[in-house]
Design a protein around this motif. Structure first.
Motif, mmCIF file in Angstrom:
data_model
loop_
_atom_site.group_PDB
_atom_site.id
_atom_site.type_symbol
_atom_site.label_atom_id
_atom_site.label_comp_id
_atom_site.label_asym_id
_atom_site.label_seq_id
_atom_site.Cartn_x
_atom_site.Cartn_y
_atom_site.Cartn_z
ATOM 1 N N ASP A 61 39.054 85.592 23.057
ATOM 2 C CA ASP A 61 37.982 85.855 22.107
ATOM 3 C C ASP A 61 37.582 87.334 22.038
ATOM 4 O OD1 ASP A 61 36.929 85.832 24.655
ATOM 5 O OD2 ASP A 61 35.037 84.930 24.052
ATOM 6 N N ILE A 62 38.310 88.194 22.756
ATOM 7 C CA ILE A 62 38.018 89.622 22.747
ATOM 8 C C ILE A 62 38.946 90.299 21.740
ATOM 9 C CG2 ILE A 62 37.969 91.739 24.113
ATOM 10 C CD1 ILE A 62 37.570 89.985 26.587
ATOM 11 N N PRO A 63 38.393 91.030 20.746
ATOM 12 C CA PRO A 63 39.262 91.681 19.760
ATOM 13 C C PRO A 63 40.096 92.794 20.388
ATOM 14 C CG PRO A 63 36.969 92.319 19.425
ATOM 15 C CD PRO A 63 36.986 91.283 20.505
ATOM 16 N N ASN A 64 41.291 92.990 19.869
ATOM 17 C CA ASN A 64 42.140 94.080 20.344
ATOM 18 C C ASN A 64 41.548 95.408 19.908
ATOM 19 O OD1 ASN A 64 44.088 92.421 21.512
ATOM 20 N ND2 ASN A 64 45.135 92.147 19.565
ATOM 21 N N THR A 65 41.742 96.439 20.721
ATOM 22 C CA THR A 65 41.282 97.775 20.358
ATOM 23 C C THR A 65 42.483 98.642 20.024
ATOM 24 O OG1 THR A 65 41.307 98.514 22.661
ATOM 25 C CG2 THR A 65 39.231 97.645 21.830
ATOM 26 N N THR A 66 42.220 99.673 19.254
ATOM 27 C CA THR A 66 43.280 100.601 18.860
ATOM 28 C C THR A 66 42.941 101.996 19.377
ATOM 29 O OG1 THR A 66 42.184 101.195 16.789
ATOM 30 C CG2 THR A 66 43.668 99.285 16.741
ATOM 31 N N ALA A 67 43.919 102.871 19.369
ATOM 32 C CA ALA A 67 43.692 104.254 19.779
ATOM 33 C C ALA A 67 42.649 104.911 18.884
ATOM 34 C CB ALA A 67 44.998 105.031 19.741
ATOM 35 N N GLU A 68 42.623 104.528 17.612
ATOM 36 C CA GLU A 68 41.649 105.074 16.665
ATOM 37 C C GLU A 68 40.218 104.773 17.107
ATOM 38 O OE1 GLU A 68 40.159 106.998 13.279
ATOM 39 O OE2 GLU A 68 42.189 107.018 14.105
#
Length: 59
Positions: free
Chosen positions: A24-31
């Motif tokens: 349930d945790i959204p993925n994060t991006t380098a941005e």
């Protein structure tokens, strides 16, 4: 004697990482991290207040 809460915390502290559900945790991006600052934390301004409560309420 351990309470139910104590037993649950003990279980969680000793839980292997492989058993943790991250679905349930959204993925994060380098941005998302480009403006992150290491070692800088949000510290809200604290205000001192006084509250008067009847003694019978506290009891």
């Amino acid at each position: 004697m351990k309470t139910e809460a104590d037993k649950e915390w003990e279980y969680l502290v000793n839980m292997p990482d492989e058993e943790i559900d991250f679905s349930d945790i959204p993925n994060t991006t380098a941005e998302m991290w480009k403006n992150a600052e290491v070692g800088t934390f949000y510290r809200p301004v604290k205000k001192q207040v006084t509250v008067r409560i009847d003694a019978d309420i506290l009891a």
